[in-house]
Motif scaffolding. Sequence first.
Motif, PDB file in Angstrom:
ATOM      1  N   ALA A 165       5.131   7.542   1.238  1.00  5.45           N
ATOM      2  CA  ALA A 165       4.010   6.985   0.472  1.00  5.45           C
ATOM      3  C   ALA A 165       3.211   6.054   1.373  1.00  5.45           C
ATOM      4  O   ALA A 165       3.769   5.131   1.973  1.00  5.45           O
ATOM      5  CB  ALA A 165       4.517   6.229  -0.744  1.00  5.45           C
ATOM      6  N   SER A 166       1.909   6.291   1.469  1.00  6.75           N
ATOM      7  CA  SER A 166       1.108   5.498   2.398  1.00  6.75           C
ATOM      8  C   SER A 166      -0.264   5.173   1.828  1.00  6.75           C
ATOM      9  O   SER A 166      -0.778   5.871   0.954  1.00  6.75           O
ATOM     10  CB  SER A 166       0.944   6.258   3.719  1.00  6.75           C
ATOM     11  OG  SER A 166       0.343   7.512   3.500  1.00  6.75           O
ATOM     12  N   TYR A 167      -0.845   4.078   2.323  1.00  9.63           N
ATOM     13  CA  TYR A 167      -2.235   3.669   2.067  1.00  9.63           C
ATOM     14  C   TYR A 167      -2.527   3.325   0.607  1.00  9.63           C
ATOM     15  O   TYR A 167      -3.689   3.371   0.174  1.00  9.63           O
ATOM     16  CB  TYR A 167      -3.224   4.712   2.595  1.00  9.63           C
ATOM     17  CG  TYR A 167      -3.172   4.821   4.105  1.00  9.63           C
ATOM     18  CD1 TYR A 167      -3.852   3.910   4.905  1.00  9.63           C
ATOM     19  CD2 TYR A 167      -2.401   5.801   4.736  1.00  9.63           C
ATOM     20  CE1 TYR A 167      -3.782   3.966   6.291  1.00  9.63           C
ATOM     21  CE2 TYR A 167      -2.320   5.874   6.122  1.00  9.63           C
ATOM     22  CZ  TYR A 167      -3.015   4.949   6.895  1.00  9.63           C
ATOM     23  OH  TYR A 167      -2.926   5.001   8.261  1.00  9.63           O
ATOM     24  N   ALA A 168      -1.495   3.013  -0.181  1.00 12.47           N
ATOM     25  CA  ALA A 168      -1.760   2.528  -1.540  1.00 12.47           C
ATOM     26  C   ALA A 168      -2.245   1.089  -1.453  1.00 12.47           C
ATOM     27  O   ALA A 168      -1.726   0.303  -0.663  1.00 12.47           O
ATOM     28  CB  ALA A 168      -0.493   2.594  -2.384  1.00 12.47           C
ATOM     29  N   MET A 169      -3.234   0.739  -2.271  1.00 14.19           N
ATOM     30  CA  MET A 169      -3.722  -0.645  -2.186  1.00 14.19           C
ATOM     31  C   MET A 169      -2.889  -1.605  -3.027  1.00 14.19           C
ATOM     32  O   MET A 169      -3.162  -2.790  -3.086  1.00 14.19           O
ATOM     33  CB  MET A 169      -5.218  -0.736  -2.496  1.00 14.19           C
ATOM     34  CG  MET A 169      -5.645  -0.263  -3.820  1.00 14.19           C
ATOM     35  SD  MET A 169      -5.338  -1.429  -5.124  1.00 14.19           S
ATOM     36  CE  MET A 169      -6.759  -1.121  -6.125  1.00 14.19           C
ATOM     37  N   ASP A 170      -1.827  -1.087  -3.658  1.00 15.45           N
ATOM     38  CA  ASP A 170      -0.788  -1.957  -4.194  1.00 15.45           C
ATOM     39  C   ASP A 170       0.528  -1.511  -3.555  1.00 15.45           C
ATOM     40  O   ASP A 170       0.770  -1.837  -2.408  1.00 15.45           O
ATOM     41  CB  ASP A 170      -0.759  -1.894  -5.725  1.00 15.45           C
ATOM     42  CG  ASP A 170       0.075  -2.994  -6.344  1.00 15.45           C
ATOM     43  OD1 ASP A 170       1.099  -3.354  -5.742  1.00 15.45           O
ATOM     44  OD2 ASP A 170      -0.267  -3.505  -7.420  1.00 15.45           O
ATOM     45  N   ALA A 171       1.333  -0.732  -4.249  1.00 14.52           N
ATOM     46  CA  ALA A 171       2.635  -0.346  -3.695  1.00 14.52           C
ATOM     47  C   ALA A 171       2.741   1.162  -3.484  1.00 14.52           C
ATOM     48  O   ALA A 171       2.345   1.944  -4.349  1.00 14.52           O
ATOM     49  CB  ALA A 171       3.748  -0.806  -4.631  1.00 14.52           C
ATOM     50  N   GLY A 172       3.284   1.546  -2.339  1.00 13.17           N
ATOM     51  CA  GLY A 172       3.514   2.969  -2.073  1.00 13.17           C
ATOM     52  C   GLY A 172       4.488   3.557  -3.069  1.00 13.17           C
ATOM     53  O   GLY A 172       4.212   4.540  -3.741  1.00 13.17           O
ATOM     54  N   ILE A 173       5.647   2.910  -3.190  1.00 13.33           N
ATOM     55  CA  ILE A 173       6.612   3.263  -4.227  1.00 13.33           C
ATOM     56  C   ILE A 173       6.729   2.064  -5.146  1.00 13.33           C
ATOM     57  O   ILE A 173       6.950   0.941  -4.697  1.00 13.33           O
ATOM     58  CB  ILE A 173       7.989   3.606  -3.625  1.00 13.33           C
ATOM     59  CG1 ILE A 173       7.916   4.931  -2.858  1.00 13.33           C
ATOM     60  CG2 ILE A 173       9.054   3.678  -4.728  1.00 13.33           C
ATOM     61  CD1 ILE A 173       9.236   5.348  -2.213  1.00 13.33           C
ATOM     62  N   TYR A 174       6.557   2.287  -6.431  1.00 11.20           N
ATOM     63  CA  TYR A 174       6.617   1.189  -7.403  1.00 11.20           C
ATOM     64  C   TYR A 174       7.468   1.656  -8.576  1.00 11.20           C
ATOM     65  O   TYR A 174       7.142   2.630  -9.239  1.00 11.20           O
ATOM     66  CB  TYR A 174       5.209   0.862  -7.883  1.00 11.20           C
ATOM     67  CG  TYR A 174       5.131  -0.121  -9.025  1.00 11.20           C
ATOM     68  CD1 TYR A 174       4.998  -1.483  -8.785  1.00 11.20           C
ATOM     69  CD2 TYR A 174       5.155   0.314 -10.340  1.00 11.20           C
ATOM     70  CE1 TYR A 174       4.912  -2.383  -9.838  1.00 11.20           C
ATOM     71  CE2 TYR A 174       5.062  -0.587 -11.396  1.00 11.20           C
ATOM     72  CZ  TYR A 174       4.931  -1.929 -11.139  1.00 11.20           C
ATOM     73  OH  TYR A 174       4.837  -2.804 -12.181  1.00 11.20           O
ATOM     74  N   VAL A 175       8.561   0.954  -8.802  1.00 12.66           N
ATOM     75  CA  VAL A 175       9.407   1.270  -9.952  1.00 12.66           C
ATOM     76  C   VAL A 175       9.263   0.121 -10.938  1.00 12.66           C
ATOM     77  O   VAL A 175       9.592  -1.020 -10.611  1.00 12.66           O
ATOM     78  CB  VAL A 175      10.879   1.423  -9.529  1.00 12.66           C
ATOM     79  CG1 VAL A 175      11.744   1.771 -10.741  1.00 12.66           C
ATOM     80  CG2 VAL A 175      11.021   2.487  -8.446  1.00 12.66           C
ATOM     81  N   GLY A 176       8.740   0.383 -12.109  1.00  9.67           N
ATOM     82  CA  GLY A 176       8.492  -0.675 -13.083  1.00  9.67           C
ATOM     83  C   GLY A 176       9.271  -0.472 -14.375  1.00  9.67           C
ATOM     84  O   GLY A 176       9.337   0.646 -14.900  1.00  9.67           O
ATOM     85  N   GLN A 177       9.862  -1.548 -14.879  1.00  7.76           N
ATOM     86  CA  GLN A 177      10.461  -1.563 -16.222  1.00  7.76           C
ATOM     87  C   GLN A 177      11.355  -0.362 -16.494  1.00  7.76           C
ATOM     88  O   GLN A 177      11.296   0.253 -17.551  1.00  7.76           O
ATOM     89  CB  GLN A 177       9.355  -1.652 -17.272  1.00  7.76           C
ATOM     90  CG  GLN A 177       8.459  -2.878 -17.079  1.00  7.76           C
ATOM     91  CD  GLN A 177       7.388  -2.979 -18.148  1.00  7.76           C
ATOM     92  OE1 GLN A 177       7.710  -3.125 -19.319  1.00  7.76           O
ATOM     93  NE2 GLN A 177       6.143  -2.885 -17.754  1.00  7.76           N
TER      94      GLN A 177
END
Lengths: 421, 364
Positions: A165-177
């Motif tokens: 995962a690359s170049y996301a302006m927040d998180a490349g990998i995001y695991v939420g809740q």
Amino acid sequence: MKLSFLPTLFIALLLLGTGCQTAEKGPQVMDAKDLIKNIQKRLIEAKAGDQILLPAGTFDFKRSISLNDTPDITIKGAGKGKTILSFKGQIEGAEGMLIKNVNGITLEGFTISDSKGDAIKVQGCTNVVMRDLETTWTNGQLATNGAYGLYPVSSTNVLMEKCEASYAMDAGIYVGQSKNVVVRDNYVHHNVAGLEIENTINGEVYNNIAKNNTGGMLIFDMPDLPQANGDRIKFYNNIMEGNNGKNFAPKGMVVSTIPPGSGMIIMSHSNIEAHHNTITNHNTLGIAVNSWLFTGVPFKSENFDPFCSNINLHDNVISGNVGPADKTSEYGQLFTAVLGGKPVDIITDGIFKPSSIGENGQVTGYCFKNNGDNIKFVNLNAGMGAAPEDIAKNMTTDLSQFDCDLPSFDTSEHDKWLAVK
Amino acid sequence: MKKILATTISFVALILILSNCQFTKQGIQIPVEPYEKLSQYQFFKGNLADLKPNERVIPYDLNSPLFSDYAHKARFVWMPEGTSASYTTERVLDFPKGAAIIKNFYYENDETDASKGRRIMETRLLINRGEDWEAIGYIWNDEQTEAYHEVIGDIKEVSWVNTEGKPQNINYIIPNKNQCKSCHLNGKKQIPIGPKVRNLNKTFAYADGEMNQLAKWASIGYLTGYDGQANHPKVATWDKEESGSIHDRAMAYLDINCAHCHNKTGSANTSGLHLTADAPLDLNVGIFKATVSAGAGTGGFTYSIVPAHPEESIMIYRMSSLNPGAMMPELGRSTVHHEGVALISDWIAQMDENPAIRQSATLR
């Protein structure tokens, strides 16, 4: 004559009755020629247990692709970098691919590029496998890139492996809740946050590599969300290297406050064990342990615990952090104000959970041990005042009171499910 | 003899299969599988595009409707003979199994001159299947003679002249079946959004004269539990100043445009932002609320609502954006609702700059 018509009629009826059973010799790879037109229809009309196979090639979509409700679906391409779903010309949809309320979803072997919002969002699902996927934005580090690459949220039993995962302006990998999460063997680079675990309960994050992000790996707990209070996450055998990239997130996002040059940041989360990680070449900090209160952002939920507790950092290699520390973020500027712009290996805001502070001021539940012989440590003691002049007065560099052990905790709830994957 | 009998049976079977049982139909019947053509439902009589309702197909309107790219909506409801909806104070009415809500989306070719006609884009049906509601979409042909069933939606260019006499041109996006769910899903089930007592409580000009919609529904047996003498909740009409205070009109607007996702069991509950009409005026509606996963939606701002400062409020930024990764609502909008933005901006502008919540926390 009339009688000779009969067999034909019966055959016709038979054909009507059997439908297209003759075609069911295992799933067919979808035709590349009409993929853009047909994929959404295929996903809407999918039956439980279907495997939807995507051909190699680059396909340009104008609208997001979605799957809802139908259980046990596999969407599989020819491999990341081979099956490319491009959203450069997207005019509608807040994500490239949206999977919602599906019990049993496997996404494997494709790339999603240049979606206007998040690349792949998996919401409210159970038994989720994300394997050999790539998410990226192809015009470099822009504030107009999508926020998250791989984004499972409010899901249970999640395995993410061998993804990039690359170049996301927040998180490349995001695991939420989410609950029962395994994130392993992934490579995240050139994002603002490489990999982020948020408000998640029971997870293991190992064998991942984070390079050239603004911050390598984050474990955050955010207030006022349906699943409050993340708990029990193990981080081990990960490599965080040279995450000194500029912070290109728009202001207002939590990650926009992350100073470039951050290895790992833990905020307001409980029960974290981080061990045997290699954290090298960061200009600002190796590992930070902070409370939500340090952000100064208000929250309303009474059952939200804004403090970190039971944070166990041991046997990590933290090295090569030579600075100069970031000067572009508010947090980074604090390094200039109170530390002469020098980086640190382990830093805490010192705003500890009140119940963890003994009568003599001794803190329990924060153990930083065996992370190298000469590590640079600072406790900002920001609870006694968060202004730079207060911090300069109150901060300490004494690591000895954090030289302790914490019992390991159980994250095996996902093992049974993982065994069959 | 036997063979002839078998032939006859086979033919009958074949005809039944091919005709989809149409010859047994009397009046409106809702099939298990959607009809291919809208006309087959017989909701309308005469020329289909005139949308002249058949018997028991009742037109209705809402006090504050959802904004859909300046499209007009002709709404109708139909319920099977002998069934009725039951009164509910807060949520959507309890509709009987088999009930159909019929919503036609159209543009006046010239908002300043009705004689120039209209173009119907799509008709959306919501059918109460008992366990759940089903959304079924029909797309109108360019000749305006028929609408055809389609699960994947479409994108159609549409042009019209607006109320100020200015020519408009947009890509009108017809949602796919999954996208219908994005808005209509509540928990695990789909439900209608508009037909709540507070939104239906208004006068409608029926063919046989004006009448309150709730009273009308009760009078024809479409609504039980309705007390004609009682006061019923009524939501403000967002663009009619006399219908309520600016707060009431703003909350009415947010309720119908946002709250189907932004409620405690909706798709946007992961954001912690709740925009139902009864939400308290604090972090719930976004006052000094930091974002969770807004992405490009922040526009560089910190809080959803900064009281007295619409120009610094994420809510206004997202309502004004046309970037699919930033705009709100996420779906069903490819143009800015300038009047809606103006209302919410005015509402934020008149808020107390220093509310209690500000005093309870140190803000950066």
